[in-house]
Design a protein around this motif. Structure first.
Motif, PDB file in Angstrom:
ATOM      1  N   TYR A  25      16.018 -23.027  70.329  1.00 35.28           N
ATOM      2  CA  TYR A  25      17.442 -22.873  70.640  1.00 35.28           C
ATOM      3  C   TYR A  25      18.272 -22.783  69.363  1.00 35.28           C
ATOM      4  N   CYS A  28      17.828 -19.237  68.046  1.00 31.07           N
ATOM      5  CA  CYS A  28      18.326 -18.066  68.775  1.00 31.07           C
ATOM      6  C   CYS A  28      19.685 -18.302  69.438  1.00 31.07           C
ATOM      7  N   GLY A  29      20.066 -19.546  69.701  1.00 34.20           N
ATOM      8  CA  GLY A  29      21.383 -19.840  70.252  1.00 34.20           C
ATOM      9  C   GLY A  29      21.523 -19.630  71.747  1.00 34.20           C
ATOM     10  N   ASP A  30      20.423 -19.477  72.454  1.00 30.62           N
ATOM     11  CA  ASP A  30      20.475 -19.255  73.897  1.00 30.62           C
ATOM     12  C   ASP A  30      19.331 -20.029  74.539  1.00 30.62           C
ATOM     13  N   TRP A  31      19.661 -20.918  75.470  1.00 32.76           N
ATOM     14  CA  TRP A  31      18.636 -21.767  76.079  1.00 32.76           C
ATOM     15  C   TRP A  31      17.598 -20.955  76.852  1.00 32.76           C
ATOM     16  N   HIS A  32      18.010 -19.896  77.507  1.00 32.19           N
ATOM     17  CA  HIS A  32      17.056 -19.093  78.271  1.00 32.19           C
ATOM     18  C   HIS A  32      16.062 -18.385  77.340  1.00 32.19           C
ATOM     19  N   ARG A  33      16.575 -17.808  76.275  1.00 31.15           N
ATOM     20  CA  ARG A  33      15.681 -17.190  75.291  1.00 31.15           C
ATOM     21  C   ARG A  33      14.831 -18.245  74.610  1.00 31.15           C
ATOM     22  N   SER A  74      14.285 -10.473  67.886  1.00 27.79           N
ATOM     23  CA  SER A  74      15.588  -9.964  67.435  1.00 27.79           C
ATOM     24  C   SER A  74      15.524  -8.486  67.078  1.00 27.79           C
ATOM     25  N   ARG A  79      17.972  -6.385  72.429  1.00 29.29           N
ATOM     26  CA  ARG A  79      18.662  -7.523  71.824  1.00 29.29           C
ATOM     27  C   ARG A  79      19.866  -7.074  71.003  1.00 29.29           C
ATOM     28  N   ALA A  83      28.173  -8.945  72.570  1.00 24.62           N
ATOM     29  CA  ALA A  83      28.867  -9.847  73.472  1.00 24.62           C
ATOM     30  C   ALA A  83      30.312  -9.381  73.645  1.00 24.62           C
ATOM     31  N   GLN A 105      29.190 -26.939  69.347  1.00 27.29           N
ATOM     32  CA  GLN A 105      29.524 -25.598  69.809  1.00 27.29           C
ATOM     33  C   GLN A 105      29.991 -24.726  68.651  1.00 27.29           C
ATOM     34  N   ARG A 112      25.077 -18.152  65.398  1.00 26.47           N
ATOM     35  CA  ARG A 112      24.855 -16.871  66.079  1.00 26.47           C
ATOM     36  C   ARG A 112      25.280 -15.688  65.213  1.00 26.47           C
TER      37      ARG A 112
END
Length: 171
Positions: A25, A28-33, A74, A79, A83, A105, A112
């Protein structure tokens, strides 16, 4: 693999899955990834479990596999999505939000903006606590490359955090 080896792997997986997921995390900054990347690292470890002679080096193997997976991911074309400037549903401002949450945060938003290789160096160096030689070993590059990527990553992070803090001050 025989039953004993499966049991050894299962014990290692249970003991280290959250730490590996957190490291993913941070990279990559994303919990799903992060879940996907951690799973990729553990699948690679499971596939090579019999070949691992030094069970004390499992963390290093998973760390290297995870770092390579983050960098490789990446580079994939999907990818490169950008955003949106504003989210469709904005969160409700809550005055009771803890300072540590807002700091985290802000840090994640800054991370990111750091390129993947530099982000990996920063996470391995400062959040995982590896020295320059350790990061170079994980990333299979020279110590000079680690130092330069670290310096560039820190400069990018400082700039990004300056932007983030400026946005917070103007709000």
């Amino acid at each position: 693999m025989d039953q004993r080896e499966e049991q050894e792997f299962a014990e290692y997986f249970v003991a280290r899955r959250e730490a590996v997921r957190r490291m993913a995390y941070m990279m990559c900054g994303d919990w799903h990834r992060a879940d996907d990347l951690a799973q990729t690292a553990f699948i690679a470890l499971h596939r090579h479990w019999r070949k691992v002679r030094d069970k004390g080096a499992l963390d290093a193997y998973v760390r290297r596999t995870l770092t390579r997976a983050v960098i490789d991911e990446s580079r994939r074309p999907w990818r490169r999505e950008r955003a949106a400037e504003t989210l469709p549903d904005s969160p409700v401002d809550d005055p009771d939000v803890d300072d540590s949450v807002s700091t985290r945060q802000t840090l994640m938003a800054g991370l990111r903006k750091v390129p993947p290789k530099q982000r990996a160096v920063l996470v391995l160096r400062f959040l995982e606590g590896l020295d320059v030689a350790g990061v170079a070993a994980v990333m299979r590059c020279s110590e000079g490359t680690v130092k330069s990527q670290c310096a560039r990553g820190l400069a990018t992070l400082r700039e990004a955090l300056g932007d983030e803090l400026g946005d917070l001050r103007s709000a």
